[in-house]
Scaffold this motif. Structure first.
Motif, PDB file in Angstrom:
ATOM      1  N   VAL A 167       0.829  -1.216   0.000  1.00 36.13           N
ATOM      2  CA  VAL A 167       0.000   0.000   0.000  1.00 36.13           C
ATOM      3  C   VAL A 167       0.858   1.258   0.000  1.00 36.13           C
ATOM      4  CG1 VAL A 167      -1.721   1.288   1.298  1.00 36.13           C
ATOM      5  CG2 VAL A 167      -1.890  -1.206   1.161  1.00 36.13           C
ATOM      6  N   GLN A 168       1.951   1.253   0.779  1.00 36.30           N
ATOM      7  CA  GLN A 168       2.761   2.453   0.921  1.00 36.30           C
ATOM      8  C   GLN A 168       3.495   2.841  -0.352  1.00 36.30           C
ATOM      9  OE1 GLN A 168       3.063  -0.514   2.385  1.00 36.30           O
ATOM     10  NE2 GLN A 168       5.024  -0.749   3.444  1.00 36.30           N
ATOM     11  N   TYR A 169       3.450   1.947  -1.384  1.00 38.52           N
ATOM     12  CA  TYR A 169       4.144   2.259  -2.636  1.00 38.52           C
ATOM     13  C   TYR A 169       3.187   2.390  -3.812  1.00 38.52           C
ATOM     14  CZ  TYR A 169       8.427   1.292  -0.098  1.00 38.52           C
ATOM     15  OH  TYR A 169       9.452   1.339   0.819  1.00 38.52           O
ATOM     16  N   ARG A 170       1.894   2.560  -3.517  1.00 36.80           N
ATOM     17  CA  ARG A 170       0.923   2.746  -4.606  1.00 36.80           C
ATOM     18  C   ARG A 170       1.216   4.019  -5.395  1.00 36.80           C
ATOM     19  NH1 ARG A 170      -3.738  -0.339  -3.223  1.00 36.80           N
ATOM     20  NH2 ARG A 170      -2.900  -2.354  -2.535  1.00 36.80           N
ATOM     21  N   ASN A 171       1.598   5.082  -4.687  1.00 36.19           N
ATOM     22  CA  ASN A 171       1.908   6.340  -5.384  1.00 36.19           C
ATOM     23  C   ASN A 171       3.099   6.171  -6.314  1.00 36.19           C
ATOM     24  OD1 ASN A 171      -0.188   7.727  -4.182  1.00 36.19           O
ATOM     25  ND2 ASN A 171       1.085   8.534  -2.516  1.00 36.19           N
ATOM     26  N   TYR A 172       4.094   5.388  -5.855  1.00 41.59           N
ATOM     27  CA  TYR A 172       5.244   5.134  -6.731  1.00 41.59           C
ATOM     28  C   TYR A 172       4.785   4.422  -7.998  1.00 41.59           C
ATOM     29  CZ  TYR A 172       9.166   2.725  -8.831  1.00 41.59           C
ATOM     30  OH  TYR A 172      10.075   2.245  -9.744  1.00 41.59           O
TER      31      TYR A 172
END
Length: 858
Positions: A732-737
């Motif tokens: 989840v914490q790398y969805r923006n990436y």
């Protein structure tokens, strides 16, 4: 039973044997002598009791040995160790034991094979391994000498047959080599049991290879002159436990092969090699019950039992004097299979693979060529280094460099100008190497045929087999040399023109690889000429002939970093106009020059930092490109930064690409290896130093090639390239990436792809409904308009930039792009973009429910 004190043997039981009673005082005296020694048991052979045993007769030593093994089982610690040392020493002397004594001694070691009453209990699967703390091999050596003098009785023969069967069951594990030696010695002893000179040779039956060998051995007729030599050769194969054959074993193998007959060994070994090549890796599901309500299920894989892998090594070693091209290709293919990685196991059969490499390394230039082919398929760094060492040793024998010996070793597969003709009666087969693909066309009386005539399969079976081997050799050599040239840019190697003429331009196979490439000819005095072979002449980037190179010139593979942008564009235009596809990216090769931020940071580059990569895919890529890397896991230093490293020997440099683990809940597999890593700096150092080198001091071509590799790693392994990553549980914490990478700025590879598409799209069917806009190829379909990102190949739909997930089949080249001229090979995303564009321009005809549902959703 109460245990003894520090210097006291345990008391004998009431039913102790007469031998134990007789020798108990002797053993007690030994313990006292050992205890009185400052080093306790460190020098048992110097103690008086031991020396007295040496001076005594063989019968006395036999009784003392029987008592020693009983005593060491009844005691612990230093007393046990002292008794064991005595037993080992006695086993090296001549001892006199009856057959019943030998059975008693071996059973005292724990080698008891009779099933309990009822016979329902399964045999202990590690009974032989457990007994190897005792001098089992030495005892069998004593027994072998005894049986040669007085034969072998029925009861001892029956016991040893049980022992032999137990060694066959224990065909895996860390003591398998020791067990294999026992297995062989037991066969020798049992072969003399009935006075027959035919040895009893058997192999573990847990895999098809062992079964095939047993069937062959059992089918050998007693009266045949080759039967005994075959069985003796098998026994030698069972001795192949080392990393390489000793000089003595090689001599024995060579003599045994001659005794059987070269043709016989060649023919049969070729069949067994083919069996090893086709044998499957069998998957097993195993469940462990911890008796507390918990179970653990895991998967294991079986290819070749360890004991049979030793035999296969022996077989491969024995082929050294027999190697011809077909057999060499079989050995090379087997080597490639042996290093195939198996989950939770690693390489499939390292020892056998190493044996194959050793045999190839002893085969002169053809063997070196085969090694080069194998190296192109192997990802393990240590194996790559092993192959490099073999090639280096071969080059030293011939007095040339490793690169030169690889040049000299390149097979041409009989090709001339990329083709070879073979006559089969009224039929003709033509093997052609065209654009990197080795294909065979058949014709009869000038008329083409679709395939090989079926009639030839019975009349020309061996010739057809040879043709297939030649085809495979041509294909594998082309691919291996293409990869070698592509990785060789960074070395900036210069080749004397005469050498280039002989081993590259004039080579029947290599010419097909090098002629579509641009070369720089360096003249004496520092001037140079860049040229491409066109229409039978060396030409410049305008297609005009240039002055012929001279014998004093040196030749270097041209790289766009060596030229200005106008020259690079001219070469691209020439290739496009001639529709000349280069076998590797050269004119369209990405160039990476120092940027102002890199000049400011001076010793490192952050250009490729802050990406999230799939670690296993990254690991495969870096090793394919010759870098060194170890997977990071949660079990050791996964919390620290690590790096992939590339050595550039020609410039005494080492490149480092730093990465760190992505440590999140559940972000590792069952073996503790992290799924993802994040990227950091790129640095350069001298090869044997750790101090970072200022980037301006790195040669521009080296810098460009290293950064290109790193860009490749990011561009392929990034989670942003996976269209399903976000929807399939990506962190989840790398969805923006993922969003930013999938539809963000273009890297250098994508920029080159964009330039190629700007030239290609107007010429294609999609040109009427497509155009390049910024970082996207925009395609107008009948239902919607689509924006295909030129970096990731992912798709957005207008008007609301809705994501469209289309997962391509990367293993198949789609028919929609098969006829499209692409100026270079190796860019899968370029083909995917064109394939998606051709699909979406006719979106009203799409039948895939998953795609249609997304398109219609607003």
């Amino acid at each position: 039973m109460a245990k003894a004190s520090k210097f006291q043997l345990a008391a004998l039981p009431a039913n102790a044997s007469p031998v134990s009673v007789e020798m108990h005082p002797v053993l007690q005296q030994l313990i006292r002598e050992a205890g009185a020694n400052a080093n306790w048991h460190s020098n048992v052979t110097q103690l008086p009791v031991y020396q007295a045993a040496r001076a005594a007769d063989a019968a006395y030593r036999g009784r003392l040995a029987l008592a020693a093994v009983v005593a060491l089982r009844a005691n612990e610690g230093r007393i046990r160790t002292t008794c064991l040392q005595l037993l080992e020493g006695l086993s090296r002397m001549t001892v006199e034991l009856s057959e019943a004594d030998y059975i008693q001694l071996l059973q005292a070691y724990g080698l008891v094979f009779d099933a309990p009453s009822g016979g329902s209990a399964a045999p202990n699967p590690s009974i032989v391994s457990d007994a190897l703390v005792f001098p089992v091999g030495l005892t069998l050596g004593q027994l072998e000498k005894t049986t040669k003098k007085r034969g072998l009785g029925t009861s001892l023969a029956a016991y040893l047959a049980q022992f032999l069967a137990a060694t066959e069951r224990e065909s895996t594990g860390y003591r398998v080599r020791d067990i294999g030696k026992l297995h062989h010695r037991l066969q020798v002893i049992l072969g003399l049991a009935d006075g027959n000179s035919r040895p009893v040779v058997t192999f573990p039956t847990g895999d098809p290879f062992g079964q095939a060998l047993n069937e062959f051995a059992a089918g050998l007729p007693d009266a045949d002159a080759t039967t005994l030599p075959w069985l003796k050769l098998f026994q030698l194969w069972q001795k192949a436990s080392g990393g390489q054959p000793t000089a003595k074993l090689r001599k024995e193998l060579d003599a045994a092969v001659v005794a059987v007959g070269n043709e016989n060994v060649y023919k049969q070994s070729s069949k067994w090699l083919q069996l090893l090549l086709t044998m499957p890796v069998v998957e097993h599901s195993n469940t462990v019950d911890y008796n507390n309500g918990h179970t653990y299920t895991y998967t294991s894989y079986t290819y070749l039992l360890d004991a049979n892998a030793v035999v296969a090594k022996g077989m491969v070693w024995s082929l050294l004097p027999l190697l011809d091209e077909p057999l060499r290709q079989q050995v090379a293919s087997l080597a490639g299979k042996c290093y195939r990685k198996i989950p939770g196991k690693g390489p499939l059969a390292v020892g056998l693979g190493n044996a194959c490499l050793f045999v190839l390394s002893q085969g002169g230039l053809p063997g070196v060529a085969a090694l080069a082919q194998v190296r192109s398929k192997i990802k393990q760094t240590n194996t790559q280094e092993l192959i490099a060492n073999h090639i280096e040793k071969a080059s030293q024998k011939l007095g040339v460099s490793a690169a030169e010996i690889e040049d000299m070793a390149m097979p041409d597969a009989g090709l001339q100008n990329g083709r070879v003709h073979e006559e089969f009666g009224e039929y003709t087969a033509t093997l052609t190497l065209l654009e990197g693909k080795a294909e065979v066309q058949w014709e009869k009386a000038g008329k083409p045929l679709k395939s090989a005539p079926s009639a030839l399969k019975s009349t020309h079976a061996e010739e057809l087999k040879d043709l297939k081997t030649t085809q495979a050799l041509a294909q594998q050599t082309f691919l291996a040399q293409r990869e070698r040239l592509d990785r060789g840019f960074v070395e900036e190697r210069r080749i004397p023109f005469a050498w280039f003429q002989q081993y590259y331009f004039g080579h029947g196979l290599m010419a097909e690889l090098v002629r579509p490439l641009i070369w720089r000819f360096h003249q004496v005095g520092g001037s140079f000429t860049d040229a491409l072979w066109l229409d039978g002449a060396w030409c410049d980037n305008q297609g005009q002939p240039v002055e012929l190179p001279s014998e004093t010139d040196t030749v270097q593979l041209w790289h766009p970093v060596l030229a200005d942008s106008a020259q690079v564009l001219a070469w691209r235009s020439l290739l496009d106009a001639r529709q000349l596809r280069q076998p590797l990216k050269q004119a369209y090769r990405e160039v990476y020059l120092l940027t102002p931020p890199e000049e400011r940071t001076r010793t490192y580059s952050n250009r490729m930092a802050a990406h999230v990569l799939k670690q296993h895919q990254f690991n495969s890529l870096v090793k394919l490109r010759g870098w060194r890397y170890s997977l990071m896991g949660a079990y050791d230093k996964g919390y620290e930064s690590d790096s992939a490293k590339l050595l550039v020997p020609g410039h005494d440099l080492r490149a480092e690409f730093w990465v760190s683990e992505v440590n999140a809940d559940g972000a590792w597999n069952d073996t503790g290896i992290y799924f993802y890593i994040s990227t950091d700096q790129v640095r350069f150092t001298r090869a044997n130093a750790d101090e970072p080198l200022p980037l301006p001091e790195v040669p521009p071509l080296v810098f460009s090639e290293v950064m290109r590799d790193v860009d490749l790693f990011v561009g392929v392994a990034s989670v942003g390239n996976d269209p399903l990553w976000r929807d399939n549980g990506g962190l989840v914490q790398y969805r923006n990436y993922w969003e930013n990478y999938s539809f963000g700025e273009l890297g250098e590879v994508a920029k080159t792809r964009k330039l190629a598409l700007e030239r290609l799209v107007p010429r294609l069917k999609i040109g009427k409904v497509s155009e390049i806009k910024g970082n996207f190829l925009e395609v107008k379909g009948k239902l919607r308009t689509y924006k295909i990102h030129l970096g990731s190949g992912n798709i957005l739909m207008t008007p609301n930039d809705q994501y469209l997930c289309i997962v391509p089949d990367r293993s198949v080249k789609t028919a929609s792009t098969a006829g499209v001229f692409l100026p270079f090979e190796g860019d899968a995303v370029l083909s995917i973009i064109l394939s998606k564009a051709l699909l979406l321009m006719d979106d009203d005809t799409i039948t895939d429910d998953t795609i249609v549902r997304q398109i219609k959703q607003r």
